[in-house]
Design a protein around this motif. Structure first.
Motif, PDB file in Angstrom:
ATOM      1  N   PRO A 184      51.717  48.919   9.541  1.00 54.27           N
ATOM      2  CA  PRO A 184      51.950  48.995  10.993  1.00 54.27           C
ATOM      3  C   PRO A 184      52.034  50.427  11.493  1.00 54.27           C
ATOM      4  O   PRO A 184      52.426  51.337  10.767  1.00 54.27           O
ATOM      5  N   ILE A 185      51.661  50.587  12.746  1.00 55.60           N
ATOM      6  CA  ILE A 185      51.734  51.901  13.392  1.00 55.60           C
ATOM      7  C   ILE A 185      52.927  51.908  14.322  1.00 55.60           C
ATOM      8  O   ILE A 185      53.130  50.964  15.096  1.00 55.60           O
ATOM      9  N   GLY A 186      53.707  52.956  14.264  1.00 51.11           N
ATOM     10  CA  GLY A 186      54.878  53.056  15.134  1.00 51.11           C
ATOM     11  C   GLY A 186      54.465  53.197  16.586  1.00 51.11           C
ATOM     12  O   GLY A 186      53.462  53.807  16.901  1.00 51.11           O
ATOM     13  N   ARG A 187      55.234  52.584  17.487  1.00 47.94           N
ATOM     14  CA  ARG A 187      54.959  52.692  18.916  1.00 47.94           C
ATOM     15  C   ARG A 187      55.893  53.720  19.544  1.00 47.94           C
ATOM     16  O   ARG A 187      56.762  54.264  18.881  1.00 47.94           O
ATOM     17  N   GLY A 188      55.722  53.909  20.842  1.00 41.20           N
ATOM     18  CA  GLY A 188      56.646  54.783  21.568  1.00 41.20           C
ATOM     19  C   GLY A 188      56.234  56.230  21.622  1.00 41.20           C
ATOM     20  O   GLY A 188      56.993  57.064  22.089  1.00 41.20           O
ATOM     21  N   GLY A 189      55.038  56.569  21.128  1.00 42.89           N
ATOM     22  CA  GLY A 189      54.583  57.954  21.179  1.00 42.89           C
ATOM     23  C   GLY A 189      54.213  58.376  22.598  1.00 42.89           C
ATOM     24  O   GLY A 189      54.084  57.560  23.505  1.00 42.89           O
ATOM     25  N   ARG A 190      54.006  59.660  22.767  1.00 43.43           N
ATOM     26  CA  ARG A 190      53.696  60.219  24.080  1.00 43.43           C
ATOM     27  C   ARG A 190      52.281  59.826  24.515  1.00 43.43           C
ATOM     28  O   ARG A 190      51.341  59.864  23.736  1.00 43.43           O
ATOM     29  N   VAL A 191      52.110  59.458  25.801  1.00 44.09           N
ATOM     30  CA  VAL A 191      50.789  59.137  26.353  1.00 44.09           C
ATOM     31  C   VAL A 191      50.101  60.439  26.752  1.00 44.09           C
ATOM     32  O   VAL A 191      50.636  61.231  27.523  1.00 44.09           O
ATOM     33  N   LEU A 192      48.898  60.668  26.193  1.00 46.48           N
ATOM     34  CA  LEU A 192      48.143  61.884  26.492  1.00 46.48           C
ATOM     35  C   LEU A 192      47.266  61.731  27.729  1.00 46.48           C
ATOM     36  O   LEU A 192      46.912  62.716  28.374  1.00 46.48           O
ATOM     37  N   GLY A 193      46.886  60.497  28.058  1.00 45.93           N
ATOM     38  CA  GLY A 193      46.012  60.264  29.201  1.00 45.93           C
ATOM     39  C   GLY A 193      45.215  58.992  28.982  1.00 45.93           C
ATOM     40  O   GLY A 193      45.667  58.081  28.271  1.00 45.93           O
ATOM     41  N   GLU A 194      44.019  58.903  29.575  1.00 49.51           N
ATOM     42  CA  GLU A 194      43.180  57.717  29.464  1.00 49.51           C
ATOM     43  C   GLU A 194      41.779  58.094  28.997  1.00 49.51           C
ATOM     44  O   GLU A 194      41.298  59.191  29.278  1.00 49.51           O
ATOM     45  N   ILE A 195      41.133  57.158  28.312  1.00 44.61           N
ATOM     46  CA  ILE A 195      39.790  57.398  27.790  1.00 44.61           C
ATOM     47  C   ILE A 195      38.973  56.126  27.954  1.00 44.61           C
ATOM     48  O   ILE A 195      39.528  55.019  28.021  1.00 44.61           O
ATOM     49  N   GLU A 196      37.659  56.258  28.053  1.00 48.02           N
ATOM     50  CA  GLU A 196      36.838  55.079  28.290  1.00 48.02           C
ATOM     51  C   GLU A 196      36.783  54.172  27.066  1.00 48.02           C
ATOM     52  O   GLU A 196      36.614  54.623  25.938  1.00 48.02           O
ATOM     53  N   GLU A 197      36.922  52.878  27.336  1.00 47.33           N
ATOM     54  CA  GLU A 197      36.919  51.868  26.273  1.00 47.33           C
ATOM     55  C   GLU A 197      35.638  51.939  25.454  1.00 47.33           C
ATOM     56  O   GLU A 197      35.643  51.766  24.235  1.00 47.33           O
ATOM     57  N   TYR A 198      34.521  52.228  26.136  1.00 49.31           N
ATOM     58  CA  TYR A 198      33.232  52.272  25.443  1.00 49.31           C
ATOM     59  C   TYR A 198      33.249  53.316  24.323  1.00 49.31           C
ATOM     60  O   TYR A 198      32.751  53.068  23.227  1.00 49.31           O
ATOM     61  N   PHE A 199      33.831  54.491  24.602  1.00 52.78           N
ATOM     62  CA  PHE A 199      33.858  55.553  23.598  1.00 52.78           C
ATOM     63  C   PHE A 199      34.705  55.133  22.387  1.00 52.78           C
ATOM     64  O   PHE A 199      34.296  55.296  21.238  1.00 52.78           O
ATOM     65  N   ILE A 200      35.885  54.586  22.661  1.00 53.98           N
ATOM     66  CA  ILE A 200      36.792  54.194  21.577  1.00 53.98           C
ATOM     67  C   ILE A 200      36.188  53.076  20.733  1.00 53.98           C
ATOM     68  O   ILE A 200      36.366  53.032  19.509  1.00 53.98           O
ATOM     69  N   SER A 201      35.441  52.169  21.371  1.00 51.01           N
ATOM     70  CA  SER A 201      34.879  51.025  20.640  1.00 51.01           C
ATOM     71  C   SER A 201      33.878  51.459  19.569  1.00 51.01           C
ATOM     72  O   SER A 201      33.563  50.682  18.671  1.00 51.01           O
ATOM     73  N   GLN A 202      33.383  52.683  19.648  1.00 48.05           N
ATOM     74  CA  GLN A 202      32.408  53.168  18.663  1.00 48.05           C
ATOM     75  C   GLN A 202      33.064  53.896  17.491  1.00 48.05           C
ATOM     76  O   GLN A 202      32.376  54.320  16.570  1.00 48.05           O
ATOM     77  N   LEU A 203      34.402  54.079  17.543  1.00 46.05           N
ATOM     78  CA  LEU A 203      35.090  54.850  16.512  1.00 46.05           C
ATOM     79  C   LEU A 203      35.592  53.960  15.377  1.00 46.05           C
ATOM     80  O   LEU A 203      35.929  52.792  15.589  1.00 46.05           O
TER      81      LEU A 203
END
Length: 801
Positions: A475-494
């Motif tokens: 599991p990955i810990g939650r509660g980290g700092r939000v850096l901003g927003e990014i397009e779903e399309y870009f993330i879906s390729q990673l």
């Protein structure tokens, strides 16, 4: 401005940057509020940018405080806490700073008549940046509504760069036709000082990153007090910021600012800028307009500016005072951009403006407004129509078209009437329309606005899995700092562990859950650069004309760098150069293919459309086209047959191939087959409210939205092809994504003025567009060196060496 106010007039104020437009716009309001106490909202300020609203509020509160006036000033943007926005509906400040979207939200509440009933003035800042867009349509409809709610309303519009002042004056006069609009101007001010970077390094043949200039840019930053570095896209901003930091051995205070960063990060940068703590800021159009930072010494435009008005606007951020010249440096990213930068420099010298032609308001925006009015209170269709045509973009709207829009909002239209989910309004016995359920109003308010970005994910910084006892899973810990927003399309390729640049640092992709992407800090030599669909500007028609003139006039080449003028002379000796009103078409063999390169200089959108249509025609003529690629300046098509020989033998005619009739049936057939119509329909469906991006308690993914819009498009296309959303889609596709109007003007201009050169090998002018073919994404330093090697090989071939 005071004189216009005393005479009961609205006003359009046009003055150069630093002349004091903003305070002049507020002066009548401050004078009025200083004379007598006022309970309620007196003045509404509307800005195209959230950062501008916040900055103007800060700059307005200082003089109000120094004068000891009890005038309450607040902001209301998408970044404002919901508790404050709720309170402002019932207890508004005297002066409220907001955006077009927030105005639409406020008008959709039942308290709107009481909230705006006391309003005396609306101040529209940088109106030119809004008037000709869908945001401008929404704002115009909101102003028409306020014309009904506010008996004493006056409108003040402010702008520094206006190509068509009479049009803007009509725009602000339409909501209150009985009120005259004064024209206030100030043409003074020092002329800006604009230079083009004379780099010691070789200017690249292609690309848009200007990485070659990074060492020189760092030295320029060191020599100046504060520097703003403008780029045209968010991905360029991330790359440039990272490149500067890699060489920043002196630890200069350099920051990053763009719209996808978290609001706290943006506010932190803005506050540091105001305090004079930053040496430089790499930014996008988020800081284009009005930001009043008097101690900015230099503005640097990375890449060609694409328009003279946009460049003048950005230059004005430097030395934000009337009596001091603004200083700017243009950094061309490739050799064609050198020509564009020269054209822009001359345009700035002449204070020339460029602007799109106005068009009728969007039917999808009108549908959103109609629903918003129903959320506020039941409406009578005839009364609402009379109000709507007092919005400038809708002044010529026919009653029958308006009836169809109301029917669409109520039922979804003829083809969708059978589906209960599209029933949003019902007609009552007193002949008024009201929403069918309170949840309709809630959904409207969650989805208001005309800016449709690609589906976004929050980027949250967490610890890497490997940092917890060496684990790579779990599991990955939650509660980290939000850096901003990014397009779903870009993330879906990673994949897990892939690295990319975001918020000015290198991060590794860990996982995606719900609407969040989890990332951890990382170290990598070649991280990816996030790509964004929005933010790419087309080359303006005005600058395109100047670039063509520069190419066709050898006497102008002496002001170009030697490496660029030598390139043009080589082209002139080997082939020829395009004329101002002619089209050069070159054909030549390369490897096992035959190429056709055209040089319209009409921008990437128009060239892509031309490439698609020419490919269809060549297929029909059995020329066996294999593909095409378009740049801002040129178009290359490659075929399996010798296309040059076919032109010479007369089997193919360039005049027929490039005839204006290609914008008839060929365009219609291609649109019917293309996915572009579906993508455009999705945006129109979202703006109109037919498809919601957000529901109470949940948000749709990009895939869900696309599937919904595709299903609806299929139904409408088959059963109701003249549906108002299909009409809106065709208009948007032809205007924005295809640039049909501009392509039509180009085809008309070049008719019977096409110059064909059949060459034995590639020409020097074709080198940049040929580098676009089959380009493999390479990141980091490798990309620049690979492009440079390919360019040298092509140029050696063109030179016959």
């Amino acid at each position: 401005m005071l004189e216009a106010d005393k005479r009961g007039k609205s006003a359009l104020l046009i003055a150069p940057t630093g002349a004091g437009k903003t305070l002049a716009g507020f002066l009548p309001s401050i004078a009025d509020l200083a004379e007598q106490p006022f309970d309620g909202m007196h003045t509404l300020y509307i800005s195209p940018l959230k950062a501008l609203a916040v900055d103007v509020a800060r700059n307005l509160m200082d003089p109000i405080s120094e004068m000891g006036l009890s005038i309450k000033v607040e902001t209301r943007t998408g970044d404002t806490p919901s508790s404050r926005r709720q309170r402002q509906r019932f207890h508004p400040p005297n002066i409220l700073m907001t955006t077009p979207e927030q105005l639409a939200l406020m008008l959709s509440h039942k308290e709107a008549p009481k909230l705006f009933g006391t309003l005396k003035r609306v101040v529209l800042d940088e109106l030119h940046a809004l008037a000709l867009s869908k945001r401008g349509d929404l704002l115009a409809l909101g102003l028409a509504r306020m014309g009904t709610l506010c008996p004493d309303l006056k409108i003040s519009a402010l702008s520094a760069t206006v190509a068509k002042p009479e049009m803007l004056r009509d725009w602000i006069g339409t909501p209150k036709p009985e009120r005259e609009v004064a024209f206030v101007t100030n043409t003074g001010g020092a002329d800006p000082e604009v230079e083009i970077l004379a780099s010691d390094d070789r200017v690249p043949w292609a690309g848009h990153t200007a990485q070659y200039a990074v060492p020189e840019l760092l030295e320029i930053i060191k020599k100046n007090g504060t520097t703003l570095l403008f780029v045209n896209t968010r991905s360029q901003a991330e790359l440039l910021f990272q490149s500067l930091w890699e060489l920043n051995e002196d630890g200069l205070a350099i920051a990053l600012h763009h719209g996808s960063l978290d609001v706290e990060q943006r506010r932190k940068v803005e506050a540091a800028m105001v305090a004079g703590k930053l040496q430089a800021v790499v930014c996008t159009s988020t800081l284009d307009l009005g930001i009043d930072w008097g101690d900015v010494d230099l503005v640097v435009q990375i890449g060609a500016p694409k328009g003279s008005s946009r460049l003048l606007q950005r230059i004005g951020r430097s030395n934000h005072r009337l009596d001091e010249p603004s200083r700017a440096l243009l950094v061309p990213a490739n050799r064609f951009e050198v020509l564009e930068c020269e054209a822009a420099k001359e345009a700035v010298k002449e204070r020339a403006q460029d602007s799109e032609d106005p068009q009728d308001g969007g039917l999808d925006v009108l549908a959103q407004h109609v629903l918003g009015m129903a959320c506020s209170a039941p409406f009578n269709a005839v009364e609402l129509y009379e109000e709507v045509i007092r919005a400038w973009p809708y002044r010529e709207l026919e009653w029958e078209q308006f009836e169809r829009v109301v029917d669409f909002v109520a039922t979804g239209g003829y083809a969708l009437k059978a589906y209960e989910r599209f029933a949003r309004l019902r007609k009552t016995e007193d002949d008024t329309w009201r929403i069918v359920h309170p949840k309709i109003a809630q959904q409207y308010r969650m989805n208001v606005g005309t800016i449709v970005e690609e589906p976004m994910l929050k980027v949250r910084l967490v610890r890497a899995r490997g940092q917890r006892r060496g684990a790579t899973t779990g599991p990955i810990g939650r509660g980290g700092r939000v850096l901003g927003e990014i397009e779903e399309y870009f993330i879906s390729q990673l994949s897990h562990g892939d690295t990319f640049i975001f918020g000015g640092e290198i991060v590794a992709f860990e996982a995606m859950k719900d609407n969040e992407a989890y990332v951890s800090r990382a170290v990598a030599k070649n991280p990816k650069i996030p790509s964004y669909m929005g933010g790419k500007f087309p080359l303006s028609t005005y600058l395109a004309e100047r670039v063509r003139k520069s190419l066709a006039t050898p006497t102008l080449w002496q002001q170009l760098p030697n490496q660029v003028s030598d390139w043009l002379r080589l082209q002139r000796d080997f082939s020829t150069l395009p004329g101002t009103d002619s089209l050069l078409v070159e054909t030549f063999p390369k490897a096992d293919k035959y190429f056709m390169v055209c040089y319209p200089f009409e921008g990437r959108l128009a060239h892509q459309t031309l490439g698609m249509l020419l490919t269809k025609r060549l297929e029909r003529d059995r020329a066996k086209p294999l593909g095409f690629v378009a740049s801002e300046y040129a178009l290359a098509i490659w075929c399996a047959t010798d296309i040059g020989a076919q032109f010479k033998r007369g089997r193919l005619s360039l005049d027929e191939l490039l005839d204006e009739d290609m914008l008839g049936d060929d365009l219609e057939n291609w649109l019917d087959e293309s996915s572009l119509m579906r993508r455009t329909f999705r945006n129109c469906a979202i703006i109109s409210g037919l498809i919601e991006r957000r529901y109470p308690g949940q948000e749709k993914s990009g895939r869900q939205i696309t599937m919904s819009s595709d299903l609806i498009y299929n139904v409408l296309y088959e059963h109701e092809p003249d549906h108002i959303l299909v009409q809106a889609t065709r208009r948007d596709a032809s205007r924005g994504l295809l640039d049909i109007e501009r392509l039509g003007a180009c085809l008309k201009r070049i008719r019977r003025h096409i110059i064909h050169r059949d060459l034995e090998r590639i020409s020097p002018l074709a080198v940049p567009v040929m580098l676009e073919i089959g380009k493999v994404p390479i990141f980091g330093e490798g990309r620049e060196s690979v492009l440079a090697e390919a360019a040298e090989d092509l140029l050696r071939e063109a030179s016959g060496n």
